[in-house]
Design a protein around this motif. Structure first.
Motif, PDB file in Angstrom:
ATOM      1  N   PRO A   1      49.799  54.469 -98.683  1.00 52.21           N
ATOM      2  CA  PRO A   1      50.030  53.969 -97.331  1.00 52.21           C
ATOM      3  C   PRO A   1      50.344  52.472 -97.284  1.00 52.21           C
ATOM      4  CG  PRO A   1      48.089  55.370 -97.378  1.00 52.21           C
ATOM      5  CD  PRO A   1      48.523  55.172 -98.793  1.00 52.21           C
ATOM      6  N   GLU A   2      49.886  51.736 -98.290  1.00 53.25           N
ATOM      7  CA  GLU A   2      50.110  50.284 -98.319  1.00 53.25           C
ATOM      8  C   GLU A   2      51.588  49.924 -98.465  1.00 53.25           C
ATOM      9  OE1 GLU A   2      46.070  51.278 -98.934  1.00 53.25           O
ATOM     10  OE2 GLU A   2      47.760  51.891-100.173  1.00 53.25           O
ATOM     11  N   VAL A   3      52.433  50.901 -98.727  1.00 55.18           N
ATOM     12  CA  VAL A   3      53.870  50.631 -98.817  1.00 55.18           C
ATOM     13  C   VAL A   3      54.415  50.129 -97.477  1.00 55.18           C
ATOM     14  CG1 VAL A   3      54.742  52.943 -98.228  1.00 55.18           C
ATOM     15  CG2 VAL A   3      56.017  51.526 -99.819  1.00 55.18           C
ATOM     16  N   LEU A   4      53.652  50.339 -96.400  1.00 55.53           N
ATOM     17  CA  LEU A   4      54.073  49.891 -95.074  1.00 55.53           C
ATOM     18  C   LEU A   4      53.752  48.418 -94.808  1.00 55.53           C
ATOM     19  CD1 LEU A   4      52.994  52.979 -92.932  1.00 55.53           C
ATOM     20  CD2 LEU A   4      55.217  52.488 -93.974  1.00 55.53           C
ATOM     21  N   ILE A   5      52.885  47.820 -95.616  1.00 52.29           N
ATOM     22  CA  ILE A   5      52.502  46.425 -95.415  1.00 52.29           C
ATOM     23  C   ILE A   5      53.740  45.530 -95.518  1.00 52.29           C
ATOM     24  CG2 ILE A   5      51.097  44.496 -96.292  1.00 52.29           C
ATOM     25  CD1 ILE A   5      49.421  46.785 -95.072  1.00 52.29           C
TER      26      ILE A   5
ATOM     27  N   LEU B   1      47.436  57.993 -87.934  1.00 50.83           N
ATOM     28  CA  LEU B   1      47.877  56.819 -88.680  1.00 50.83           C
ATOM     29  C   LEU B   1      47.932  55.649 -87.707  1.00 50.83           C
ATOM     30  CD1 LEU B   1      49.340  55.500 -91.176  1.00 50.83           C
ATOM     31  CD2 LEU B   1      51.454  56.422 -90.223  1.00 50.83           C
ATOM     32  N   HIS B   2      47.193  54.579 -88.011  1.00 50.58           N
ATOM     33  CA  HIS B   2      47.153  53.386 -87.158  1.00 50.58           C
ATOM     34  C   HIS B   2      47.790  52.241 -87.928  1.00 50.58           C
ATOM     35  CE1 HIS B   2      44.134  55.340 -84.549  1.00 50.58           C
ATOM     36  NE2 HIS B   2      43.695  55.851 -85.689  1.00 50.58           N
ATOM     37  N   LEU B   3      48.829  51.643 -87.320  1.00 53.40           N
ATOM     38  CA  LEU B   3      49.505  50.513 -87.946  1.00 53.40           C
ATOM     39  C   LEU B   3      49.205  49.253 -87.131  1.00 53.40           C
ATOM     40  CD1 LEU B   3      52.957  52.182 -88.667  1.00 53.40           C
ATOM     41  CD2 LEU B   3      50.933  52.072 -90.131  1.00 53.40           C
ATOM     42  N   TYR B   4      48.701  48.223 -87.787  1.00 54.85           N
ATOM     43  CA  TYR B   4      48.339  46.968 -87.132  1.00 54.85           C
ATOM     44  C   TYR B   4      49.415  45.925 -87.435  1.00 54.85           C
ATOM     45  CZ  TYR B   4      43.747  49.009 -86.360  1.00 54.85           C
ATOM     46  OH  TYR B   4      42.716  49.814 -85.944  1.00 54.85           O
ATOM     47  N   PHE B   5      50.119  45.509 -86.391  1.00 59.24           N
ATOM     48  CA  PHE B   5      51.173  44.502 -86.503  1.00 59.24           C
ATOM     49  C   PHE B   5      50.611  43.137 -86.109  1.00 59.24           C
ATOM     50  CE2 PHE B   5      53.424  48.455 -85.848  1.00 59.24           C
ATOM     51  CZ  PHE B   5      54.557  48.346 -86.645  1.00 59.24           C
ATOM     52  N   TYR B   6      50.805  42.160 -86.965  1.00 63.92           N
ATOM     53  CA  TYR B   6      50.381  40.789 -86.686  1.00 63.92           C
ATOM     54  C   TYR B   6      51.607  39.882 -86.693  1.00 63.92           C
ATOM     55  CZ  TYR B   6      45.471  42.011 -87.171  1.00 63.92           C
ATOM     56  OH  TYR B   6      44.227  42.557 -86.983  1.00 63.92           O
TER      57      TYR B   6
ATOM     58  N   ARG C   1      50.240  44.511 -91.153  1.00 62.52           N
ATOM     59  CA  ARG C   1      49.301  43.815 -92.033  1.00 62.52           C
ATOM     60  C   ARG C   1      48.110  44.693 -92.415  1.00 62.52           C
ATOM     61  NH1 ARG C   1      52.137  40.817 -94.592  1.00 62.52           N
ATOM     62  NH2 ARG C   1      53.253  39.259 -93.441  1.00 62.52           N
ATOM     63  N   HIS C   2      47.934  45.802 -91.700  1.00 61.26           N
ATOM     64  CA  HIS C   2      46.817  46.706 -92.002  1.00 61.26           C
ATOM     65  C   HIS C   2      47.218  48.130 -91.618  1.00 61.26           C
ATOM     66  CE1 HIS C   2      42.731  48.111 -92.566  1.00 61.26           C
ATOM     67  NE2 HIS C   2      42.742  48.620 -91.362  1.00 61.26           N
ATOM     68  N   VAL C   3      46.812  49.093 -92.453  1.00 62.65           N
ATOM     69  CA  VAL C   3      47.059  50.516 -92.189  1.00 62.65           C
ATOM     70  C   VAL C   3      45.714  51.228 -92.227  1.00 62.65           C
ATOM     71  CG1 VAL C   3      48.192  52.611 -93.004  1.00 62.65           C
ATOM     72  CG2 VAL C   3      49.330  50.409 -93.296  1.00 62.65           C
ATOM     73  N   ALA C   4      45.419  51.997 -91.173  1.00 57.87           N
ATOM     74  CA  ALA C   4      44.183  52.790 -91.137  1.00 57.87           C
ATOM     75  C   ALA C   4      44.565  54.243 -90.894  1.00 57.87           C
ATOM     76  CB  ALA C   4      43.261  52.293 -90.034  1.00 57.87           C
ATOM     77  N   ILE C   5      43.906  55.138 -91.623  1.00 59.90           N
ATOM     78  CA  ILE C   5      44.167  56.579 -91.472  1.00 59.90           C
ATOM     79  C   ILE C   5      42.825  57.270 -91.344  1.00 59.90           C
ATOM     80  CG2 ILE C   5      45.119  58.637 -92.564  1.00 59.90           C
ATOM     81  CD1 ILE C   5      47.032  56.763 -94.095  1.00 59.90           C
ATOM     82  N   ASN C   6      42.692  58.107 -90.342  1.00 58.24           N
ATOM     83  CA  ASN C   6      41.450  58.866 -90.175  1.00 58.24           C
ATOM     84  C   ASN C   6      41.766  60.303 -89.782  1.00 58.24           C
ATOM     85  OD1 ASN C   6      41.951  57.200 -87.541  1.00 58.24           O
ATOM     86  ND2 ASN C   6      40.847  59.042 -86.883  1.00 58.24           N
ATOM     87  N   GLY C   7      40.777  61.172 -90.029  1.00 56.13           N
ATOM     88  CA  GLY C   7      40.921  62.574 -89.660  1.00 56.13           C
ATOM     89  C   GLY C   7      40.841  62.754 -88.157  1.00 56.13           C
ATOM     90  N   ARG C   8      41.399  63.877 -87.701  1.00 52.69           N
ATOM     91  CA  ARG C   8      41.404  64.142 -86.256  1.00 52.69           C
ATOM     92  C   ARG C   8      40.409  65.223 -85.855  1.00 52.69           C
ATOM     93  NH1 ARG C   8      46.830  65.040 -83.548  1.00 52.69           N
ATOM     94  NH2 ARG C   8      45.517  64.596 -81.774  1.00 52.69           N
ATOM     95  N   ASN C   9      39.667  65.763 -86.794  1.00 53.10           N
ATOM     96  CA  ASN C   9      38.638  66.740 -86.430  1.00 53.10           C
ATOM     97  C   ASN C   9      37.409  66.513 -87.298  1.00 53.10           C
ATOM     98  OD1 ASN C   9      38.894  68.338 -88.900  1.00 53.10           O
ATOM     99  ND2 ASN C   9      40.865  69.012 -88.072  1.00 53.10           N
TER     100      ASN C   9
ATOM    101  N   ALA D   1      62.491  56.810 -96.818  1.00 55.27           N
ATOM    102  CA  ALA D   1      62.670  55.512 -96.182  1.00 55.27           C
ATOM    103  C   ALA D   1      61.933  54.391 -96.920  1.00 55.27           C
ATOM    104  CB  ALA D   1      62.197  55.568 -94.728  1.00 55.27           C
ATOM    105  N   PHE D   2      60.823  54.702 -97.558  1.00 54.47           N
ATOM    106  CA  PHE D   2      60.015  53.693 -98.231  1.00 54.47           C
ATOM    107  C   PHE D   2      59.900  53.946 -99.727  1.00 54.47           C
ATOM    108  CE2 PHE D   2      58.415  54.335 -93.888  1.00 54.47           C
ATOM    109  CZ  PHE D   2      58.781  53.100 -93.350  1.00 54.47           C
TER     110      PHE D   2
END
Length: 163
Positions: free
Chosen positions: A70-74, A109-114, A124-132, A157-158
């Motif tokens: 997931p850090e490929v998005l940083i 998938l939560h993407l934090y843009f700074y 600058r930060h990627v967070a991933i959590n389960g939905r159940n 794409a990445f």
């Protein structure tokens, strides 16, 4: 006696004519040639290409599967993310960050843009959590990220940055 032998021979010929043939005929898909060199009509249809031949043709066209962290998005801009993932399911401000949320059936998938520079914002930060409750704590975050990439068609794409 001669009649009995003749009758036995005729009976044997008749029985052998009814027996199934053990001859196997193979074809190359080309018409057979007679001794005179003319094409003879073939009564055996040509067989479709073998499974191996079809698989070999398919394999040469197959695209290798990528598996990215997931850090490929940083460092990616809002424009790059929107182009790859589309519109987020949720956008919120957590000053100074903007948070974009993308959802799949099993994870979020939560993407934090700074801010970077005066106007641009980058991840600058990627967070991933389960939905159940079943996947909340023991979720394979990398697998979830890659499943999401595939589901939205953004797998390649990445890929260059991840290799």
């Amino acid at each position: 006696m001669k009649n009995a032998a003749l009758l036995a021979a005729l009976f044997a010929l008749g029985v052998s004519a009814c027996a199934p043939s053990q001859q196997v005929t193979l074809t190359t898909g080309k018409p057979a040639r007679s001794e005179a060199g003319t094409a003879a009509a073939s009564s055996v249809a040509s067989l479709p290409p073998s499974t191996e031949a079809r698989s070999a043709a398919t394999v040469s066209k197959a695209v290798p599967r990528v598996f990215l962290a997931p850090e490929v998005l940083i460092g990616r801009s809002e424009g790059e993310i929107r182009k790859a993932f589309g519109k987020p399911a949720l956008m919120r401000k957590e000053s100074p960050a903007d948070v974009w949320q993308y959802l799949s059936e099993d994870c979020a998938l939560h993407l934090y843009f700074y801010p970077e520079g005066k106007t641009a914002k980058v991840v600058r930060h990627v967070a991933i959590n389960g939905r159940n409750l079943d996947t909340l704590s023991d979720l394979d975050r990398t697998q979830c990220f890659n499943d999401y990439l595939r589901s939205v068609g953004a797998e390649m794409a990445f890929a260059a940055a991840g290799s």
